[in-house]
Design a protein around this motif. Structure first.
Motif, PDB file in Angstrom:
ATOM      1  N   VAL A   1       0.821  -1.215   0.000  1.00 48.67           N
ATOM      2  CA  VAL A   1       0.000   0.000   0.000  1.00 48.67           C
ATOM      3  C   VAL A   1       0.857   1.267   0.000  1.00 48.67           C
ATOM      4  O   VAL A   1       0.312   2.375  -0.049  1.00 48.67           O
ATOM      5  N   ASP A   2       2.183   1.107   0.047  1.00 51.74           N
ATOM      6  CA  ASP A   2       3.142   2.211   0.011  1.00 51.74           C
ATOM      7  C   ASP A   2       2.876   3.237   1.105  1.00 51.74           C
ATOM      8  O   ASP A   2       2.758   4.436   0.850  1.00 51.74           O
ATOM      9  N   LEU A   3       2.780   2.742   2.356  1.00 54.08           N
ATOM     10  CA  LEU A   3       2.639   3.602   3.522  1.00 54.08           C
ATOM     11  C   LEU A   3       3.685   3.205   4.563  1.00 54.08           C
ATOM     12  O   LEU A   3       4.092   2.044   4.617  1.00 54.08           O
ATOM     13  N   PRO A   4       4.114   4.162   5.396  1.00 54.65           N
ATOM     14  CA  PRO A   4       5.005   3.794   6.500  1.00 54.65           C
ATOM     15  C   PRO A   4       4.343   2.737   7.380  1.00 54.65           C
ATOM     16  O   PRO A   4       3.140   2.819   7.676  1.00 54.65           O
ATOM     17  N   SER A   5       5.130   1.759   7.809  1.00 60.55           N
ATOM     18  CA  SER A   5       4.560   0.649   8.574  1.00 60.55           C
ATOM     19  C   SER A   5       5.567   0.137   9.592  1.00 60.55           C
ATOM     20  O   SER A   5       6.782   0.224   9.404  1.00 60.55           O
ATOM     21  N   ILE A   6       5.011  -0.414  10.692  1.00 57.01           N
ATOM     22  CA  ILE A   6       5.794  -0.943  11.807  1.00 57.01           C
ATOM     23  C   ILE A   6       5.218  -2.297  12.190  1.00 57.01           C
ATOM     24  O   ILE A   6       3.998  -2.478  12.190  1.00 57.01           O
ATOM     25  N   GLY A   7       6.082  -3.223  12.553  1.00 55.10           N
ATOM     26  CA  GLY A   7       5.633  -4.470  13.141  1.00 55.10           C
ATOM     27  C   GLY A   7       5.832  -4.422  14.652  1.00 55.10           C
ATOM     28  O   GLY A   7       6.908  -4.036  15.123  1.00 55.10           O
ATOM     29  N   VAL A   8       4.799  -4.774  15.398  1.00 57.55           N
ATOM     30  CA  VAL A   8       4.888  -4.864  16.853  1.00 57.55           C
ATOM     31  C   VAL A   8       4.400  -6.255  17.249  1.00 57.55           C
ATOM     32  O   VAL A   8       3.216  -6.569  17.105  1.00 57.55           O
ATOM     33  N   ALA A   9       5.315  -7.075  17.719  1.00 62.55           N
ATOM     34  CA  ALA A   9       5.000  -8.469  18.029  1.00 62.55           C
ATOM     35  C   ALA A   9       5.082  -8.717  19.527  1.00 62.55           C
ATOM     36  O   ALA A   9       5.820  -8.042  20.255  1.00 62.55           O
ATOM     37  N   LYS A  10       4.325  -9.709  19.971  1.00 62.87           N
ATOM     38  CA  LYS A  10       4.338 -10.080  21.389  1.00 62.87           C
ATOM     39  C   LYS A  10       5.438 -11.091  21.707  1.00 62.87           C
ATOM     40  O   LYS A  10       5.819 -11.260  22.857  1.00 62.87           O
ATOM     41  N   THR A  11       5.929 -11.781  20.680  1.00 58.57           N
ATOM     42  CA  THR A  11       6.993 -12.770  20.865  1.00 58.57           C
ATOM     43  C   THR A  11       8.156 -12.428  19.940  1.00 58.57           C
ATOM     44  O   THR A  11       7.954 -11.933  18.826  1.00 58.57           O
ATOM     45  N   PRO A  12       9.387 -12.709  20.365  1.00 56.65           N
ATOM     46  CA  PRO A  12      10.545 -12.310  19.566  1.00 56.65           C
ATOM     47  C   PRO A  12      10.868 -13.309  18.460  1.00 56.65           C
ATOM     48  O   PRO A  12      10.622 -14.502  18.587  1.00 56.65           O
ATOM     49  N   MET A  13      11.426 -12.798  17.387  1.00 51.62           N
ATOM     50  CA  MET A  13      12.063 -13.634  16.370  1.00 51.62           C
ATOM     51  C   MET A  13      13.525 -13.198  16.337  1.00 51.62           C
ATOM     52  O   MET A  13      13.910 -12.334  15.554  1.00 51.62           O
ATOM     53  N   GLY A  14      14.312 -13.781  17.230  1.00 52.81           N
ATOM     54  CA  GLY A  14      15.703 -13.407  17.358  1.00 52.81           C
ATOM     55  C   GLY A  14      16.113 -13.404  18.812  1.00 52.81           C
ATOM     56  O   GLY A  14      15.329 -13.694  19.711  1.00 52.81           O
ATOM     57  N   ARG A  15      17.371 -13.092  19.061  1.00 48.72           N
ATOM     58  CA  ARG A  15      17.934 -13.054  20.411  1.00 48.72           C
ATOM     59  C   ARG A  15      17.934 -11.614  20.930  1.00 48.72           C
ATOM     60  O   ARG A  15      18.097 -10.664  20.156  1.00 48.72           O
ATOM     61  N   PHE A  16      17.773 -11.477  22.252  1.00 56.12           N
ATOM     62  CA  PHE A  16      17.818 -10.151  22.863  1.00 56.12           C
ATOM     63  C   PHE A  16      18.171 -10.290  24.336  1.00 56.12           C
ATOM     64  O   PHE A  16      17.915 -11.323  24.955  1.00 56.12           O
ATOM     65  N   ASP A  17      18.776  -9.254  24.875  1.00 54.40           N
ATOM     66  CA  ASP A  17      18.969  -9.150  26.312  1.00 54.40           C
ATOM     67  C   ASP A  17      17.782  -8.390  26.889  1.00 54.40           C
ATOM     68  O   ASP A  17      17.292  -7.438  26.273  1.00 54.40           O
ATOM     69  N   PRO A  18      17.309  -8.784  28.072  1.00 56.89           N
ATOM     70  CA  PRO A  18      16.170  -8.072  28.654  1.00 56.89           C
ATOM     71  C   PRO A  18      16.481  -6.584  28.845  1.00 56.89           C
ATOM     72  O   PRO A  18      17.533  -6.246  29.399  1.00 56.89           O
ATOM     73  N   PRO A  19      15.606  -5.701  28.385  1.00 59.45           N
ATOM     74  CA  PRO A  19      15.830  -4.276  28.640  1.00 59.45           C
ATOM     75  C   PRO A  19      15.585  -3.935  30.106  1.00 59.45           C
ATOM     76  O   PRO A  19      14.980  -4.720  30.845  1.00 59.45           O
ATOM     77  N   ALA A  20      16.056  -2.772  30.519  1.00 63.73           N
ATOM     78  CA  ALA A  20      15.801  -2.300  31.881  1.00 63.73           C
ATOM     79  C   ALA A  20      14.294  -2.211  32.127  1.00 63.73           C
ATOM     80  O   ALA A  20      13.498  -2.159  31.180  1.00 63.73           O
ATOM     81  N   GLU A  21      13.912  -2.205  33.396  1.00 65.54           N
ATOM     82  CA  GLU A  21      12.497  -2.282  33.757  1.00 65.54           C
ATOM     83  C   GLU A  21      11.720  -0.987  33.504  1.00 65.54           C
ATOM     84  O   GLU A  21      10.496  -0.970  33.595  1.00 65.54           O
ATOM     85  N   VAL A  22      12.402   0.092  33.197  1.00 61.64           N
ATOM     86  CA  VAL A  22      11.753   1.401  33.053  1.00 61.64           C
ATOM     87  C   VAL A  22      11.156   1.559  31.659  1.00 61.64           C
ATOM     88  O   VAL A  22      11.765   1.153  30.659  1.00 61.64           O
ATOM     89  N   ARG A  23       9.957   2.142  31.581  1.00 60.19           N
ATOM     90  CA  ARG A  23       9.308   2.429  30.306  1.00 60.19           C
ATOM     91  C   ARG A  23      10.264   3.147  29.356  1.00 60.19           C
ATOM     92  O   ARG A  23      10.961   4.089  29.750  1.00 60.19           O
ATOM     93  N   GLY A  24      10.318   2.698  28.122  1.00 59.44           N
ATOM     94  CA  GLY A  24      11.174   3.304  27.110  1.00 59.44           C
ATOM     95  C   GLY A  24      12.518   2.624  26.966  1.00 59.44           C
ATOM     96  O   GLY A  24      13.249   2.905  26.002  1.00 59.44           O
ATOM     97  N   SER A  25      12.872   1.742  27.895  1.00 56.05           N
ATOM     98  CA  SER A  25      14.139   1.016  27.777  1.00 56.05           C
ATOM     99  C   SER A  25      14.049   0.013  26.632  1.00 56.05           C
ATOM    100  O   SER A  25      12.988  -0.557  26.365  1.00 56.05           O
ATOM    101  N   SER A  26      15.168  -0.230  25.971  1.00 54.29           N
ATOM    102  CA  SER A  26      15.156  -1.156  24.839  1.00 54.29           C
ATOM    103  C   SER A  26      16.514  -1.811  24.666  1.00 54.29           C
ATOM    104  O   SER A  26      17.533  -1.294  25.128  1.00 54.29           O
ATOM    105  N   THR A  27      16.517  -2.958  23.999  1.00 53.98           N
ATOM    106  CA  THR A  27      17.742  -3.648  23.610  1.00 53.98           C
ATOM    107  C   THR A  27      17.555  -4.167  22.197  1.00 53.98           C
ATOM    108  O   THR A  27      16.424  -4.325  21.711  1.00 53.98           O
ATOM    109  N   ASP A  28      18.663  -4.448  21.540  1.00 54.61           N
ATOM    110  CA  ASP A  28      18.605  -4.912  20.157  1.00 54.61           C
ATOM    111  C   ASP A  28      18.041  -6.331  20.066  1.00 54.61           C
ATOM    112  O   ASP A  28      18.333  -7.190  20.901  1.00 54.61           O
ATOM    113  N   LEU A  29      17.269  -6.554  19.035  1.00 53.55           N
ATOM    114  CA  LEU A  29      16.805  -7.879  18.651  1.00 53.55           C
ATOM    115  C   LEU A  29      17.665  -8.322  17.476  1.00 53.55           C
ATOM    116  O   LEU A  29      17.751  -7.605  16.466  1.00 53.55           O
TER     117      LEU A  29
END
Length: 210
Positions: free
Chosen positions: A121-149
């Motif tokens: 449809v040629d629009l900006p798009s994001i995927g938000v999943a409940k389960t990971p496809m890949g490895r990650f370290d748990p992010p910090a407990e504070v809202r907005g914290s993130s780690t690489d997948l």
């Protein structure tokens, strides 16, 4: 379409994905997309459009149907695209951003549902999943914290903490947006763990099947 043809279609479309944010992108209306399933082969593709600032619902569409493609790993989009595209056609408000309940680049062929839909449809798009496809370290407990997948040594998304102390969600780029902007847009949509776009589209689809 056979599974082999579906894989070939992903390979054909994948080079069209753009992972930079459109210059001057302003997100006023954001759409959540989700497909709900009944115990048989019935499904419902739902799209809900929200005002990005107030999170008020401004438009919605839901399309019932039946699964037209088997459930196969890596080819999930071919089950969900037909009803979602039909639902998008019924909207009266054109969204500036699509938020899919699924993966974008976090996919074995780097072409998940959010990529496929964004390119179609040629629009900006994001995927938000409940389960990971890949490895990650748990992010910090504070809202907005993130780690690489990470898949195969490549960063394909982020584990993003959307509320203090809740499980992260997994954000990946779909099309025409970068990962930093994608995470920022997801955060402002989250009152609970999941974006309001996803929650409302899920509720609409489930109601259609009842």
């Amino acid at each position: 379409m056979t599974p082999e043809e579906a894989v070939a279609e992903q390979e054909r479309l994948r080079p069209l994905v753009r992972t930079a944010t459109d210059p001057g992108l302003v997100v006023r209306h954001v759409a959540g997309l989700d497909v709900s399933y009944a115990d048989d082969d019935r499904l419902a593709g739902a799209v809900v459009v929200l005002d990005a600032d107030t999170l008020e619902t401004v438009d919605s569409a839901v399309v019932p149907g039946r699964a037209e493609f088997p459930y196969l790993p890596g080819l999930f989009a071919f089950r969900e695209l037909p009803p979602l595209l039909r639902a998008l056609e019924r909207l009266t408000v054109t969204p500036d951003l699509l938020v899919c309940d699924g993966q974008g680049l976090a996919h074995p062929r780097r072409f998940g549902l959010a990529c496929h839909l964004g390119v179609e449809v040629d629009l900006p798009s994001i995927g938000v999943a409940k389960t990971p496809m890949g490895r990650f370290d748990p992010p910090a407990e504070v809202r907005g914290s993130s780690t690489d997948l990470v898949q195969d040594g490549e960063v394909v998304g982020r584990a993003l903490r959307t509320r203090d102390g809740v499980k992260p969600v997994f954000v990946s780029v779909g099309h025409r947006i970068d990962l930093d902007r994608a995470c920022a847009e997801v955060l402002r949509l989250c009152v609970t763990r999941l974006p309001e776009t996803t929650r409302r589209a899920d509720a609409l689809g489930r109601a259609q099947l009842r």
